[in-house]
Motif scaffolding. Structure first.
Motif, PDB file in Angstrom:
ATOM      1  N   ILE A   1       0.926  -1.148   0.280  1.00 48.95           N
ATOM      2  CA  ILE A   1       0.131   0.368   0.036  1.00 48.95           C
ATOM      3  C   ILE A   1       0.787   1.319   0.108  1.00 48.95           C
ATOM      4  N   TYR A   2       2.190   1.092   0.687  1.00 49.25           N
ATOM      5  CA  TYR A   2       2.193   2.762   1.001  1.00 49.25           C
ATOM      6  C   TYR A   2       3.509   2.420   0.047  1.00 49.25           C
ATOM      7  N   GLY A   3       3.967   1.505  -0.525  1.00 49.60           N
ATOM      8  CA  GLY A   3       5.628   1.811  -1.297  1.00 49.60           C
ATOM      9  C   GLY A   3       6.829   0.949  -0.231  1.00 49.60           C
ATOM     10  N   CYS A   4       7.882   2.063  -0.446  1.00 47.38           N
ATOM     11  CA  CYS A   4       9.054   0.728   0.011  1.00 47.38           C
ATOM     12  C   CYS A   4      10.385   1.783   0.338  1.00 47.38           C
TER      13      CYS A   4
ATOM     14  N   ASN B   1      13.928   0.296  -9.848  1.00 46.86           N
ATOM     15  CA  ASN B   1      13.819   2.023 -10.066  1.00 46.86           C
ATOM     16  C   ASN B   1      13.628   2.598  -8.986  1.00 46.86           C
ATOM     17  N   TRP B   2      14.132   3.841  -8.667  1.00 47.14           N
ATOM     18  CA  TRP B   2      13.450   4.549  -7.440  1.00 47.14           C
ATOM     19  C   TRP B   2      13.107   5.704  -7.967  1.00 47.14           C
ATOM     20  N   ILE B   3      12.713   6.784  -7.033  1.00 47.17           N
ATOM     21  CA  ILE B   3      12.110   8.174  -7.129  1.00 47.17           C
ATOM     22  C   ILE B   3      13.104   9.099  -6.189  1.00 47.17           C
TER      23      ILE B   3
ATOM     24  N   ASN C   1       2.871   4.834  -7.062  1.00 49.20           N
ATOM     25  CA  ASN C   1       2.803   6.146  -7.157  1.00 49.20           C
ATOM     26  C   ASN C   1       2.485   7.256  -5.978  1.00 49.20           C
ATOM     27  N   ARG C   2       1.546   6.411  -4.645  1.00 45.38           N
ATOM     28  CA  ARG C   2       0.977   6.711  -3.692  1.00 45.38           C
ATOM     29  C   ARG C   2       1.687   7.084  -2.716  1.00 45.38           C
TER      30      ARG C   2
ATOM     31  N   ARG D   1      12.565   6.833  -2.954  1.00 46.30           N
ATOM     32  CA  ARG D   1      10.794   5.472  -3.072  1.00 46.30           C
ATOM     33  C   ARG D   1      11.196   4.531  -4.153  1.00 46.30           C
ATOM     34  N   TYR D   2      11.532   3.743  -3.787  1.00 47.55           N
ATOM     35  CA  TYR D   2      11.622   2.589  -4.487  1.00 47.55           C
ATOM     36  C   TYR D   2      10.461   1.568  -5.108  1.00 47.55           C
TER      37      TYR D   2
END
Length: 395
Positions: free
Chosen positions: A33-36, A68-70, A126-127, A82-83
């Protein structure tokens, strides 16, 4: 922790051990839900490598299209990246070869650089966590629902899990080739059954399968499918003396099983290779009559069944012999007979008629024989042993 993420990570091939460690811990930190959002210092500590190695591994994993990451920021302050992982729906791999990697301290030009990735297709990727929710920076414990999978995950997540799965597959392929029905089996069903076993059960299976195959062949039995063998842990039957594949065991002289082993040997044809008779024996044989019969009986008892003679010699030293499990099962119905009893005399007469060597006088007073009169009892015993062997003409 996302179970789907970790199961995907351990199946990835073609990466180094350090990369495998980093990838597994990224998956371990993934939340559906929240990502990595793990920090590099956390990854370095979890993987037991330095941060520079973490950054090199991350870049390599990105170049291979696995992650990939941002970059995340609050004003001028950097936050944990954020991966996104390749198994996620809508994952967009990195495609700009000359674009900075956004990993702090990886190079001077990229420090603090904000990566201009396009948004991922999947909305779930993208959340952004709400301000009231702490991003996932360390593994989130999620109950493992599958018994088989729980066994495969080591207590400490590192590259060992990748090597462990490789070893499991190598062991399976090596074992599967030895199973007699493998060419006609479902390899997938067998692999699934193999994966459901614990490490100790797999080791026992590898160690004891040759003995199981030998036991089935010795008893002229039939082999089941490999998956059925694995699910039933049939190799454990080798320890059950009453099973069809029980291993032969040593039995003391004149015990029930020992007597059954001796009778089974005596029911076989007599040996034809015997020493040449002495001149005196040749003369008696030529004369015929009782003297000739006595010579033939003596030679038959001495040379006709050498294995039985060996059993008798060992009995003087109180040494037992190995008896197959099927014979031991048959012997359970044997009855006790005293050496001086009339029944023992009838049994000796039956032995003499067949030219069999009689039981040696080692001081034992009790013997065991099949129930009934000697002729009928021997016939029943022969039929029982034939049934155990699976002979087509068994009575």
């Amino acid at each position: 922790m996302s179970h789907e993420a970790t199961m995907w990570a351990v199946k990835v091939r073609g990466i180094s051990c350090a990369e495998a460690r980093v990838l597994w811990h990224l998956a371990d930190c993934h939340n559906p839900i929240y990502g990595c959002y793990p920090k590099q210092d956390y990854l370095a500590d979890a993987c037991e490598i330095d941060e520079r190695s973490v950054r090199r591994s991350l870049v390599a994993l990105r170049e291979k299209g696995l992650v990939n990451w941002i970059e995340q920021r609050e004003g001028k302050n950097r936050k944990a990246n954020r991966y996104s992982l390749a198994f996620e729906r809508g994952f967009r791999p990195h495609s700009c070869e000359n674009e900075p990697d956004n990993l702090s301290a990886s190079n001077a030009s990229s420090t603090g650089q904000n990566e201009g990735f396009e948004p991922d297709i999947s909305d779930s990727l993208n959340r952004t966590p709400e301000s009231s929710i702490e991003p996932v920076r360390e593994p989130v414990i999620e109950p493992v629902r599958e018994r088989g999978c729980a066994r495969e995950l080591p207590e400490e997540g590192d590259a060992a899990i990748v090597e462990d799965r490789k070893r499991i597959e190598r062991d399976f392929k090596a074992w599967y080739r030895t199973w007699p029905t493998s060419l006609a089996d479902s390899e997938k069903a067998a692999r699934d059954a193999w994966s459901a076993l614990s490490r100790e059960e797999r080791a026992a299976c590898i160690e004891r399968t040759p003995a199981y195959i030998s036991a089935v062949n010795a008893n002229k039995g039939k082999f089941t499918f490999s998956s059925v063998y694995l699910r039933g842990k049939a190799w454990e039957k080798l320890d059950d003396p009453k099973s069809d594949v029980a291993l032969p065991s040593v039995h003391n002289p004149f015990s029930k099983a020992w007597m059954a082993g001796m009778l089974a040997q005596l029911l076989k044809p007599a040996a034809t290779a015997m020493p040449v008779p002495t001149k005196y024996q040749q003369l008696q044989l030529a004369q015929g009559g009782e003297a000739a019969e006595a010579v033939r009986l003596d030679r038959s008892q001495k040379y006709g069944w050498p294995r039985v003679n060996t059993m008798h010699q060992r009995a003087f030293d109180r040494q037992g012999v190995t008896v197959p499990a099927p014979l031991a099962r048959i012997s359970e119905s044997f009855v006790q007979v005293h050496r001086d009893a009339e029944a023992a005399k009838r049994w000796k007469q039956a032995f003499d008629r067949r030219g069999w060597p009689w039981l040696p006088n080692t001081g034992h007073e009790w013997f065991f024989f099949p129930p009934g009169e000697p002729e009928e009892a021997l016939s029943e015993f022969a039929a029982a042993t034939a049934r155990e062997r699976g002979d087509d003409d068994a009575a």
